[in-house]
Motif scaffolding. Structure first.
Motif, PDB file in Angstrom:
ATOM      1  N   ARG A 112      20.509 -49.356 -47.681  1.00 33.25           N
ATOM      2  CA  ARG A 112      20.101 -48.060 -47.123  1.00 33.25           C
ATOM      3  C   ARG A 112      18.660 -47.734 -47.498  1.00 33.25           C
ATOM      4  O   ARG A 112      17.911 -47.159 -46.694  1.00 33.25           O
ATOM      5  N   ARG A 115      15.975 -49.059 -45.159  1.00 30.60           N
ATOM      6  CA  ARG A 115      15.842 -48.411 -43.857  1.00 30.60           C
ATOM      7  C   ARG A 115      14.824 -47.266 -43.874  1.00 30.60           C
ATOM      8  O   ARG A 115      14.395 -46.800 -42.820  1.00 30.60           O
ATOM      9  N   ARG A 221      24.402 -29.742 -38.466  1.00 28.33           N
ATOM     10  CA  ARG A 221      24.761 -31.148 -38.585  1.00 28.33           C
ATOM     11  C   ARG A 221      26.273 -31.334 -38.586  1.00 28.33           C
ATOM     12  O   ARG A 221      26.794 -32.290 -38.009  1.00 28.33           O
ATOM     13  N   GLY A 226      28.748 -37.245 -34.812  1.00 25.42           N
ATOM     14  CA  GLY A 226      27.956 -38.471 -34.807  1.00 25.42           C
ATOM     15  C   GLY A 226      27.317 -38.785 -36.139  1.00 25.42           C
ATOM     16  O   GLY A 226      26.288 -39.469 -36.204  1.00 25.42           O
ATOM     17  N   ALA A 228      28.206 -40.743 -38.524  1.00 25.84           N
ATOM     18  CA  ALA A 228      28.239 -42.152 -38.929  1.00 25.84           C
ATOM     19  C   ALA A 228      27.080 -42.934 -38.334  1.00 25.84           C
ATOM     20  O   ALA A 228      26.701 -43.983 -38.872  1.00 25.84           O
ATOM     21  N   GLU A 229      26.511 -42.455 -37.228  1.00 24.38           N
ATOM     22  CA  GLU A 229      25.401 -43.164 -36.594  1.00 24.38           C
ATOM     23  C   GLU A 229      24.054 -42.767 -37.180  1.00 24.38           C
ATOM     24  O   GLU A 229      23.034 -43.377 -36.873  1.00 24.38           O
ATOM     25  N   ARG A 230      24.026 -41.768 -38.024  1.00 27.09           N
ATOM     26  CA  ARG A 230      22.768 -41.278 -38.590  1.00 27.09           C
ATOM     27  C   ARG A 230      22.520 -41.919 -39.954  1.00 27.09           C
ATOM     28  O   ARG A 230      23.453 -42.348 -40.628  1.00 27.09           O
ATOM     29  N   GLU A 231      21.250 -41.944 -40.381  1.00 31.29           N
ATOM     30  CA  GLU A 231      20.900 -42.591 -41.637  1.00 31.29           C
ATOM     31  C   GLU A 231      20.321 -41.636 -42.667  1.00 31.29           C
ATOM     32  O   GLU A 231      19.976 -42.053 -43.764  1.00 31.29           O
ATOM     33  N   SER A 235      23.469 -36.325 -43.632  1.00 34.05           N
ATOM     34  CA  SER A 235      24.615 -36.839 -42.882  1.00 34.05           C
ATOM     35  C   SER A 235      25.540 -37.652 -43.771  1.00 34.05           C
ATOM     36  O   SER A 235      26.769 -37.586 -43.637  1.00 34.05           O
ATOM     37  N   GLN A 239      29.632 -36.695 -45.026  1.00 36.46           N
ATOM     38  CA  GLN A 239      30.767 -37.604 -44.868  1.00 36.46           C
ATOM     39  C   GLN A 239      31.418 -37.978 -46.198  1.00 36.46           C
ATOM     40  O   GLN A 239      32.544 -38.479 -46.217  1.00 36.46           O
TER      41      GLN A 239
END
Length: 448
Positions: A112, A115, A221, A226, A228-231, A235, A239
């Motif tokens: 992570r 990224r 947020r 969505g 899981a698609e964010r970095e 987010s 989760q």
């Protein structure tokens, strides 16, 4: 204090005078006490009385490996509560601290982190484009702009627009409050509860403006989906679930986000200002770094954080009596592994006042002797993030410009609230880099 308590010696001047000296001239106070009393000494400060400084590696190791039930960092950090909030990981102890740490840790480790590099580089390039060439300027405000932008984008995942602009403005106002020395004095004397409950120097208004926007981002947020698609970190934290399947509450999220913003912005910006200030004054180190040695870039970051630690002590409050270094410390006393003095022990770091990155190519940083991020289970969660950020910013800067100093006199460290910054802000001159030098595609440190 029990009858059997035996504290290290220390200054005998009244508490108010010790407090003023600690706020105004902390490095000189630590140096003087170390010369007179050795590796352990006691100071008397409001809400941290007694405060026992230790810099012997064995004593520091004993503190960092000691029981979390015995050594409370959260209690000792109470002065941070008006800004960070009571649910901040820095204010928690024992199981509550462990829970939050487990929830937050995945955001700052492994793949992570990689990224975030491109975003760090883009933010740095944008700021460098605005940085005038050939003029003397303090680096620290520029680095603050870079690190704040990086933190806001990686933590909140916001792109340029009205929401990011409003959040940037509100956070700048609040972060400015946290860095004034006079406000630290007020907080020490008045105590965190009174600071939180009164509008001292406008804190209540600044905090409310930032909180409104942070809670709004948390709500948005959560509703957008969505995740899981964010970095971005927000987010991820939304989760996260603990061992009982519970998420963080909005208040917990706010306090952890504020912790990341305050800890990740001011400290890294100051470290970067020190790095360029030192590099500009050491042309041999600068030339070697410009040559693209990836390992040397690591060493430059490590040496900067050794010689100019942004935070000079970490503190633990004892819930029970503790034997340490031949002394008997009573329950309620505070133990402070001293980063500043540890980093200046000549038997560990020969010629300790010299900026010599090569020392870390010869000997890797020691777990209990290189302490810019603290240690043990309280070691800074963002340590890897901060070091990567420093490397990306420095390599990007050197690809685009050439550094030189403005004066022959090195800058000294002065207090700005809890951090120690260059007294002139890290004044340097940026000149245009020769054409083709350190092209990004060929420079290995750009990918570090």
């Amino acid at each position: 204090m029990t009858r059997d308590a035996v504290l290290p010696p220390g200054p005998r001047v009244p508490v108010p005078l010790q407090t003023v000296a600690w706020i105004v001239r902390a490095p000189e106070v630590m140096d003087a006490c170390a010369r007179r009393y050795g590796g352990a000494f006691t100071m008397r400060l409001p809400r941290l009385d007694p405060l026992v400084f230790v810099s012997d590696p064995e004593d520091v190791k004993a503190v960092f490996t000691g029981s979390a039930e015995l050594l409370h960092a959260g209690e000792a950090n109470e002065l941070l509560e008006p800004i960070l909030g009571s649910e901040s990981i820095l204010l928690l102890d024992e199981q509550r601290h462990l829970r939050q740490r487990k929830l937050m840790l995945p955001a700052f480790h492994g793949d992570r982190l990689k990224r975030y590099r491109d975003q760090m580089r883009a933010v740095t390039e944008a700021e460098l484009a605005r940085w005038p060439r050939g003029l003397s300027e303090p680096a620290r405000p520029r680095m603050q702009d870079i690190t704040l932008e990086i933190i806001m984008r990686t933590v909140f995942g916001l792109e340029e627009g009205e929401r990011l602009a409003r959040l940037r403005s509100a956070l700048k106002g609040l972060l400015e409050w946290t860095t004034a020395r006079r406000r630290l004095f007020v907080a020490i004397v008045a105590g965190p509860k009174r600071v939180s409950q009164s509008d001292v120097f406008g804190l209540t208004k600044a905090r409310a403006a930032a909180d409104e926007l942070i809670f709004d981002e948390i709500r948005r947020r959560s509703e957008e989906g969505g995740l899981a698609e964010r970095e971005d970190v927000l987010s991820m934290l939304l989760q996260a679930r603990d061992e009982e399947g519970r998420p963080m509450t909005p208040v917990e999220l706010r306090d952890e986000l504020m912790t990341l913003l305050v800890a990740g912005h001011e400290t890294t910006a100051t470290a970067l200002a020190w790095a360029v200030e030192q590099l500009a004054r050491h042309p041999e180190a600068l030339a070697r770094l410009e040559g693209g040695e990836e390992e040397y870039l690591d060493a430059v970051v490590q040496e900067t954080l050794r010689l100019r630690p942004v935070i000079v002590v970490v503190v633990r409050r004892l819930t029970e009596a503790m034997e340490l270094g031949g002394y008997s410390l009573p329950a309620g006393s505070n133990v402070a592994p001293c980063i500043y003095l540890m980093h200046r022990r000549p038997e560990i770091y020969p010629d300790p006042e010299a900026f010599r990155p090569e020392r870390f190519l010869e000997t890797p940083p020691g777990t209990y002797t290189w302490l810019p991020f603290g240690g043990g289970i309280r070691r800074c969660l963002g340590a890897q993030f901060a070091q990567m950020e420093m490397k990306v910013v420095l390599s990007t800067l050197l690809e685009n410009a050439r550094l030189r100093p403005t004066t022959a006199r090195p800058e000294r460290a002065i207090r700005r609230a809890i951090t120690f910054v260059p007294d002139r802000g890290g004044e340097i001159v940026l000149d245009e880099a020769p054409a083709g030098r350190l092209a990004a595609a060929a420079h290995p440190s750009a990918r570090a």
